[in-house]
Motif scaffolding. Sequence first.
Motif, PDB file in Angstrom:
ATOM      1  N   ALA A 151       0.784  -1.217  -0.080  1.00 55.81           N
ATOM      2  CA  ALA A 151       0.001  -0.048  -0.141  1.00 55.81           C
ATOM      3  C   ALA A 151       0.812   1.389   0.079  1.00 55.81           C
ATOM      4  N   ASN A 152       2.080   1.286   0.710  1.00 51.94           N
ATOM      5  CA  ASN A 152       2.718   2.460   0.912  1.00 51.94           C
ATOM      6  C   ASN A 152       3.833   2.738  -0.129  1.00 51.94           C
ATOM      7  N   ARG A 199      -4.341  -0.245  -0.038  1.00 56.16           N
ATOM      8  CA  ARG A 199      -4.295   1.338   0.151  1.00 56.16           C
ATOM      9  C   ARG A 199      -4.303   1.443   1.746  1.00 56.16           C
ATOM     10  N   PRO A 200      -3.897   2.855   1.904  1.00 55.33           N
ATOM     11  CA  PRO A 200      -3.874   3.370   3.396  1.00 55.33           C
ATOM     12  C   PRO A 200      -5.334   3.812   3.567  1.00 55.33           C
ATOM     13  N   THR A 222      -5.453   4.980   6.929  1.00 51.76           N
ATOM     14  CA  THR A 222      -4.997   6.257   7.515  1.00 51.76           C
ATOM     15  C   THR A 222      -3.525   6.284   7.217  1.00 51.76           C
ATOM     16  N   ASP A 233      -1.208   5.452   9.153  1.00 49.02           N
ATOM     17  CA  ASP A 233      -0.575   4.562  10.090  1.00 49.02           C
ATOM     18  C   ASP A 233      -1.111   3.133   9.838  1.00 49.02           C
ATOM     19  N   VAL A 291      -2.875   0.119   7.086  1.00 51.19           N
ATOM     20  CA  VAL A 291      -2.948   0.073   5.561  1.00 51.19           C
ATOM     21  C   VAL A 291      -3.868  -1.339   5.600  1.00 51.19           C
TER      22      VAL A 291
END
Length: 277
Positions: free
Chosen positions: A40-41, A115-116, A118, A120, A122
Motif C-alpha cells: 500500500a505505501n 491502500r492506506p 490512515t 498508520d 493499511v
Amino acid sequence: TTAAKFLSIGEGPRALSMGGAYSSLANDASAIYWNPAGIANTNQFQAMFANTALFAGITLNYFGLILPAGDVGNFGLSATAINYGSMEVTTETQQDGTGEFFSPADYAFGLTYARPITVDFVVGATVKLITQNIYHSNATGVGFDIGTIFTTPFYGVRFASSITNFGTKMQMSGNDLMIRYNVDASRKGSNNTVDANIKTDQFDLPLRLQIGVSRDFVFMENQRFTFAIDGIVPNDNNESVNVGGELALFDEMISLRAGYKSLFLVDSQEGLTLGVG
C-alpha cells in the motif's frame, strides 16, 4: 491434509532469510505473498522474480509486480508456478514404463489491491486462481488473502495480521479418472463397457492465519536493527512461531539477516535461516 500445498512455500530472499517473520515488514513485491497490505505505501513500480530449487528436482518460480495508482491505491499482480519434473507413465502391464512421459505442475495467479486507510493503517486483499495438473487430470480453486498493517504510536512498533488461502475446495477430475464399469456383473446381459468417472475427495486450501509484530532499533549514526516475530496458525498443522532479525549497515547498503522458523512445532523439519543482501 490440504490441496495446493505449494502455496505454503514462502517467497522472497529477505523474508525467507528472516525465518518467515515478515507479515509486519512486508513492503516489496514479495508482500503479495506474505501480507497484501504491504504494497500500500509503495510509490514506485516494483518487479520481482525468484527461482527456487527444491528437493528431488522440483523447482518453484514466483513473479510479483506492484503498480502504484496514486490516491486510488496500489495494485499488484503475481504468478507462482511449481514444476515437479518429468515422470514416466507406468501401467499394471507395463511397470517399467510405456515410453510416454508427463510433467505435473501447479499454478497460482493473483490480483492484489491495497491502500492506506490512515497514515498508520493499511489494508490489502488478493484474489487468486489456483490450478493443479497431473497428466490428464486437474483441479481448480479460487483463494483470497486479506491483510492489515498498523504502525502503533508505541515506539514505532508495527502490528500485522493476515489470512491467506481462504477459498474453495479443490477436487481432481479428468480423463485419467474415466473407467469402464460393469454396474451388476451378476445380471445376465449386463453391459460391462459403461463409461464412468472415479469421484475423488475434495480438499481445502492451506489456510493460514499469521499475526506479526516488529520494531526498528536505530543506533550508531543510522545503523538499523529490526526484530520481528510472527505467530502462525495453519489448518493443516499445529501452531508455531517464526522469529527473525535484520542488521542494516552503511546507510542500508548491506543487510545481514537471520531467523528461526517453526519454533515450538513438534517434529519440525525447519529451523535456522541465514541471508545477506
